[in-house]
Design a protein around this motif. Structure first.
Motif, PDB file in Angstrom:
ATOM      1  N   UNK A   1     -11.453  49.457 -17.658  1.00  0.00           N
ATOM      2  CA  UNK A   1     -11.753  50.873 -17.874  1.00  0.00           C
ATOM      3  C   UNK A   1     -13.135  51.158 -17.339  1.00  0.00           C
ATOM      4  N   UNK A   2     -13.302  52.338 -16.800  1.00  0.00           N
ATOM      5  CA  UNK A   2     -14.617  52.726 -16.297  1.00  0.00           C
ATOM      6  C   UNK A   2     -14.837  54.203 -16.565  1.00  0.00           C
ATOM      7  N   UNK A   3     -16.077  54.542 -16.668  1.00  0.00           N
ATOM      8  CA  UNK A   3     -16.418  55.935 -16.920  1.00  0.00           C
ATOM      9  C   UNK A   3     -17.507  56.357 -15.948  1.00  0.00           C
ATOM     10  N   UNK A   4     -17.353  57.527 -15.369  1.00  0.00           N
ATOM     11  CA  UNK A   4     -18.307  57.955 -14.343  1.00  0.00           C
ATOM     12  C   UNK A   4     -19.666  58.305 -14.920  1.00  0.00           C
ATOM     13  N   UNK A   5     -19.669  58.835 -16.117  1.00  0.00           N
ATOM     14  CA  UNK A   5     -20.949  59.247 -16.696  1.00  0.00           C
ATOM     15  C   UNK A   5     -21.726  58.046 -17.230  1.00  0.00           C
ATOM     16  N   UNK A   6     -21.005  57.127 -17.848  1.00  0.00           N
ATOM     17  CA  UNK A   6     -21.694  55.995 -18.468  1.00  0.00           C
ATOM     18  C   UNK A   6     -22.009  54.868 -17.487  1.00  0.00           C
ATOM     19  N   UNK A   7     -21.430  54.912 -16.303  1.00  0.00           N
ATOM     20  CA  UNK A   7     -21.645  53.868 -15.288  1.00  0.00           C
ATOM     21  C   UNK A   7     -21.368  52.491 -15.860  1.00  0.00           C
ATOM     22  N   UNK A   8     -20.215  52.341 -16.442  1.00  0.00           N
ATOM     23  CA  UNK A   8     -19.944  51.025 -17.001  1.00  0.00           C
ATOM     24  C   UNK A   8     -18.558  50.546 -16.590  1.00  0.00           C
ATOM     25  N   UNK A   9     -18.351  49.275 -16.753  1.00  0.00           N
ATOM     26  CA  UNK A   9     -17.046  48.682 -16.475  1.00  0.00           C
ATOM     27  C   UNK A   9     -16.686  47.816 -17.664  1.00  0.00           C
ATOM     28  N   UNK A  10     -15.551  48.137 -18.246  1.00  0.00           N
ATOM     29  CA  UNK A  10     -15.115  47.381 -19.415  1.00  0.00           C
ATOM     30  C   UNK A  10     -13.929  46.524 -19.002  1.00  0.00           C
ATOM     31  N   UNK A  11     -14.037  45.262 -19.291  1.00  0.00           N
ATOM     32  CA  UNK A  11     -12.978  44.328 -18.902  1.00  0.00           C
ATOM     33  C   UNK A  11     -12.505  43.590 -20.154  1.00  0.00           C
ATOM     34  N   UNK A  12     -11.200  43.511 -20.295  1.00  0.00           N
ATOM     35  CA  UNK A  12     -10.640  42.795 -21.442  1.00  0.00           C
ATOM     36  C   UNK A  12      -9.453  41.985 -20.963  1.00  0.00           C
ATOM     37  N   UNK A  13      -9.449  40.728 -21.344  1.00  0.00           N
ATOM     38  CA  UNK A  13      -8.313  39.860 -21.038  1.00  0.00           C
ATOM     39  C   UNK A  13      -7.707  39.410 -22.345  1.00  0.00           C
ATOM     40  N   UNK A  14      -6.418  39.582 -22.465  1.00  0.00           N
ATOM     41  CA  UNK A  14      -5.751  39.139 -23.682  1.00  0.00           C
ATOM     42  C   UNK A  14      -4.530  38.331 -23.281  1.00  0.00           C
ATOM     43  N   UNK A  15      -4.329  37.239 -23.972  1.00  0.00           N
ATOM     44  CA  UNK A  15      -3.204  36.403 -23.574  1.00  0.00           C
ATOM     45  C   UNK A  15      -2.755  35.474 -24.675  1.00  0.00           C
ATOM     46  N   UNK A  16      -1.690  34.790 -24.351  1.00  0.00           N
ATOM     47  CA  UNK A  16      -1.124  33.838 -25.299  1.00  0.00           C
ATOM     48  C   UNK A  16      -1.255  32.448 -24.710  1.00  0.00           C
ATOM     49  N   UNK A  17      -1.726  31.524 -25.501  1.00  0.00           N
ATOM     50  CA  UNK A  17      -1.868  30.166 -25.027  1.00  0.00           C
ATOM     51  C   UNK A  17      -1.465  29.221 -26.148  1.00  0.00           C
ATOM     52  N   UNK A  18      -0.335  28.588 -25.987  1.00  0.00           N
ATOM     53  CA  UNK A  18       0.174  27.593 -26.943  1.00  0.00           C
ATOM     54  C   UNK A  18       0.168  28.118 -28.378  1.00  0.00           C
TER      55      UNK A  18
END
Lengths: 453, 472
Positions: free
Chosen positions: B400-417
């Protein structure tokens, strides 16, 4: 002591600029622009855009008392009147207060509001027609200044750029005005004056090594001179000449009196250190009256400091030779008591034994005897004291001199002597508690009277 | 990622047929989960256990500057909780994280039809109460070392009323808050009253679902769109600060592909804030959302984007394709079944005269192409949804990113064993950084080292966190 009141400071237009600067910095003390994470209603600094003090504030001194109390140097009652002043403030606030309030609540119990966004609104607040009428007590202490406001009458017209908020802000301002004059202003002034009078506050609080600590203690000892050269112009030249004469008169190592025998000092109203023994010897006391009967000790060591101690002894020889006169002693003690108590109507508690009425008649002759009780100086050489009565009180006696002088030069530098003065009285009390004076009661043992000129 | 306790609460609501999508609170849930998704800020380990069918507990350990933890217990008397929830090993990833919400049209979800008379409602309520509709859920959680206690009670009073009481208590009495929420479901409307003792906040929410009646559903082309409108009013009594908003939501599906899309429009009349969002599942594995915010008074604007990429294990892909081809057959049959041996044709044969029957048959015959079309559309839509729900994804990337806040939000979610993992970061591009980028672009001969230097200072991730969840 006199001073000049420079009205020009208030007349000058730079006063407006100066107060604008001061107000801006004072109002923004709590605002931290980097601390944006913590939600606050204020979004920018408070800027004082306009100030106007068109009339000169009236500063009326109702009462001024210098050096009356041991605690304060100057005590004064002033009336301050400011009229038609105007201050305009500008800042940016957060409009959505609900958002501001809810920012702190934990997620668990925070209701989720849709598009609960906020915008920043610039707000201008104008205070017009400020009229302040206050009676304030001013105490100048050794290293600080304290002001208390007694009778404050403040009135202003408030104008806010956001009409909805005008009433609430006005109400809150009126409520907080009381607190401002009772608490905030005096503490601010007190703290400011403390930083002005001493330079301790400039020392950093960070831990320092021993070498710099020594330096620091040195710094605390050195008095800070508040007047610089520009201020000297504004001081009364007559007073300055007097002060300099006093200072220069002390620039001698001579212990003998410089002036004539019977005059105390070259400057009227002043007592010089080297003439102190004369002053003390003229004080009414038993030892002075019977100074002729004193034993001259073999060890003739010059010690002028002895005079502060042996002021109320009956020399041993007098008792042995039975030369004492009871009425004389009573008169001396009466005189001492009168000097020590401010209230003249207060009679000393005294156990009287009525033998016959003749004694009462003798007492009524008191005024004549009083004059006699003042000893006449017969000897020029310094009187000495019994060896066993010598008690070193060098530290105690020095503050006495400060007190004797009506205008000690130190006062300009405002070095505190308060604590020393107190200890002088206290130690003498302890010292005197052990023995009786004349025919006085044990319960009414009095300290040596404070010497007043 | 949904916390285990939230997952249980959701399962409870599913088992008691309470539709949370109908809350005004959740009217913008889809765009929020795609753009404003929460990012873990610390290392967190959570292990949960279903000791019996009705009791659950969770132990959580958080390491952020200092180690803290919490212990939670939950009890519910809902009946079929076992079917509604699974352990983390058998749970699909779609179930355990917040993603695009398929809003069910009002009529299809609700057992009580609005066109039906009161008597039927009475029978329905009696039926539901017989099944045990008065279900409740009790939840308690204590944090260590802060000793903050959270407690929650959810109680279904009757099929149309639900009461939620939340409270929070801290040991030094600094923050003791109780929040009471009462929801009432009547016909197409859901009304909600909330009171919070924190600054005596009172709130009223209301949502109305505009919908076509089921009778219309039978005649018209298949219509899976839902249109909702709602509003809320808040007032903090102690500070007299108001708040309000009103929103529209429209959910529909692309006619030929069956891909769902959601549009929302929210307006805060008090502060002049308008927010519109558009979210769509562009394919089976991708979701995009765009949100535009505008303030009428300050003319501030903001444009935000969010997207999701669902990924499968490459090994399993072949297996899935095999299943997919198998699925084709029943689905085709399903389309035919609606038209050919529809229930209403067989049912009508009993009480209706021959003439009417003939007429009905004629009508059915003339409408058959459109009915067929409708069935096709419905099949496509349902197939798309089912397929997404049954797909065996292994991980998902969210940006996700926002033009006003100049940020980049990254989220990884997964299943492992059998473990559910969630890792995310929030990168801010400060103004100095942006300036340096622009400078770098403009003057290409500028030494690169200088650029790197500024980038290193300002491009540091503002927050980073990892959450590990395991439940049985």
């Amino acid at each position: 002591m006199s001073f000049k009141f420079n009205e020009g400071v208030f007349r000058d237009n730079s006063f407006n600029e100066k107060i604008k600067e001061k107000l801006t910095s004072a109002l923004n003390k709590n605002f931290n622009p980097t601390n944006q994470e913590k939600f606050n209603i204020l979004k920018s600094e408070i800027i004082v855009t306009k100030t106007n003090f068109p009339t000169i504030p009236k500063f009326e001194i109702l009462d001024l008392d210098i050096n009356t109390q041991p605690r304060s140097l100057v005590k004064g009652i002033c009336k301050i009147i400011i009229k038609d002043a105007m201050v305009q403030l500008q800042t940016v606030i957060e409009s959505n207060l609900l958002l501001v309030n809810m920012k702190d609540t934990p997620y668990f119990i925070k209701p989720n509001l849709i598009v609960n966004n906020s915008l920043r609104i610039p707000i201008t607040m104008t205070f017009k027609g400020i009229s302040l009428e206050a009676i304030s007590n001013i105490f100048v202490k050794n290293n600080s200044l304290s002001i208390s406001f007694n009778d404050v009458n403040l009135d202003f017209k408030f104008d806010c750029s956001i009409n909805i908020l005008q009433n609430t802000i006005e109400k809150r301002l009126k409520d907080s005005m009381h607190l401002l004059f009772k608490d905030v202003l005096p503490t601010v002034l007190f703290n400011m004056s403390q930083s002005w009078f001493t330079n301790n506050h400039t020392e950093p609080n960070t831990p320092i090594d021993s070498s710099s600590q020594v330096l620091e203690t040195n710094n605390t000892v050195t008095p800070r001179i508040i007047f610089d050269d520009s201020d000297l112009i504004e001081l009364s030249p007559k007073n300055m000449i007097r002060l300099s004469t006093i200072v220069s008169s002390r620039h001698t190592l001579s212990l003998h009196g410089t002036s004539g025998l019977h005059s105390m000092a070259s400057i009227p109203g002043c007592l010089e250190k080297q003439n102190l023994y004369r002053f003390i010897s003229r004080m009414p006391s038993l030892s002075n009256y019977y100074s002729a009967y004193r034993n001259i000790p073999t060890n003739t060591e010059l010690n002028t400091m002895q005079y502060s101690n042996d002021n109320n002894y009956l020399p041993e020889r007098v008792l042995k030779e039975k030369k004492y006169d009871l009425n004389q002693i009573i008169d001396i003690q009466n005189k001492l008591y009168e000097r020590s108590t401010a209230d003249e109507n207060e009679k000393p508690k005294r156990r009287t034994i009525k033998l016959n009425k003749k004694k009462k008649n003798q007492k009524q002759k008191k005024p004549e005897i009083v004059r006699q009780s003042t000893p006449i100086f017969e000897k020029l050489n310094l009187p000495k004291m019994d060896e066993d009565e010598i008690i070193p009180v060098v530290a105690q006696s020095t503050p006495l001199f400060h007190k004797e002088k009506s205008i000690p030069p130190q006062k300009i530098n405002s070095i505190g002597t308060k604590s020393k003065r107190i200890s002088f009285v206290g130690i003498n009390n302890v010292y005197n508690n052990g023995w009786k004076w004349g025919n006085e009661d044990n319960t009414t043992v009095l300290p040596p009277p404070p010497y007043r000129l | 990622m949904l916390e285990f306790m939230d997952y249980v609460v959701r399962a409870f609501e599913r088992s008691t047929h309470w539709n949370t999508d109908n809350n005004y609170e959740n009217i913008t849930a889809t765009s929020d989960t795609l753009i404003n998704f929460p990012i873990p800020t610390s290392f967190k380990f959570q292990t949960s256990d279903r000791s019996t069918n009705n009791t659950f507990n969770t132990l959580e350990i958080t390491a952020h500057k200092q180690i803290s933890g919490s212990l939670a217990y939950l009890y519910t008397d809902a009946e079929n909780m076992g079917n509604c929830m699974k352990g983390s090993e058998f749970r699909t990833l779609q179930d355990s994280i917040e993603t695009y919400r398929h809003i069910q049209p009002f009529f299809s979800k609700q057992p009580s039809d609005i066109s039906e008379n009161n008597a039927s409602i009475h029978t329905l309520t009696s039926k539901l109460s017989k099944h045990g509709m008065h279900k409740s859920l009790y939840y308690g959680r204590i944090y260590y070392p802060t000793s903050i206690l959270e407690a929650m009670i959810i109680k279904r009073i009757n099929p149309f009323n639900q009461l939620t009481i939340k409270s929070l208590s801290s040991v030094n009495n600094r923050l003791n808050v109780i929040l009471i929420n009462w929801q009432k479901y009547k016909n197409e409307n859901l009304q909600e009253l909330t009171f919070s003792s924190d600054s005596s906040l009172c709130g009223y929410r209301f949502i109305h679902n505009f919908t076509s009646s089921p009778s219309k559903f039978n005649n018209a082309l298949y219509n899976n769109a839902s249109f909702s409108m709602g509003g809320e009013i808040w007032l903090a009594l102690s500070t007299l600060t108001p708040g309000c908003s009103t929103s529209l939501r429209y959910c529909t599906h692309a006619a030929n592909t069956g891909r769902p899309l959601t549009l929302t429009l929210s307006w805060n009349p008090l502060f002049g804030h308008i927010s519109s969002s558009y979210s769509a599942k562009t394919s089976m594995n991708t979701t995009f959302a765009a949100k535009y915010d505008f303030n009428l008074y300050s003319t501030d604007s903001n444009l935000s984007f969010g997207c999701e990429f669902w990924r499968k294990n490459p090994v399993q892909k072949g297996y899935d394709n095999a299943i997919k081809s198998q699925m084709e057959e029943p689905h085709k049959y399903h389309v035919k079944s609606i038209f050919d041996d529809a229930d209403y044709l067989t049912g009508s044969r009993n009480g209706i005269s021959e003439h009417q029957k003939k007429l009905l048959n004629d009508v059915a015959h003339t409408l058959s192409p459109s009915l067929e079309q409708m069935g096709k559309e419905k099949a496509i839509i349902e197939e798309f949804e089912d397929k997404f729900n049954t797909e065996n994804y292994t991980n998902v990337w969210k940006f996700a990113t926002s033009l006003r806040d100049h940020n980049l939000r990254v989220l990884w979610e997964g299943k492992f064993k059998g473990f559910l993992l969630s890792a995310g970061t929030d990168i801010f591009f400060t103004k100095e950084y942006m300036d340096s980028v622009i400078q770098y672009i403009n003057q290409e001969d500028k030494p690169a080292s200088q650029f790197n230097n500024t980038a290193r200072i300002t491009n540091a991730p503002a927050s980073f966190g990892l959450t590990i969840q395991y439940s049985t």
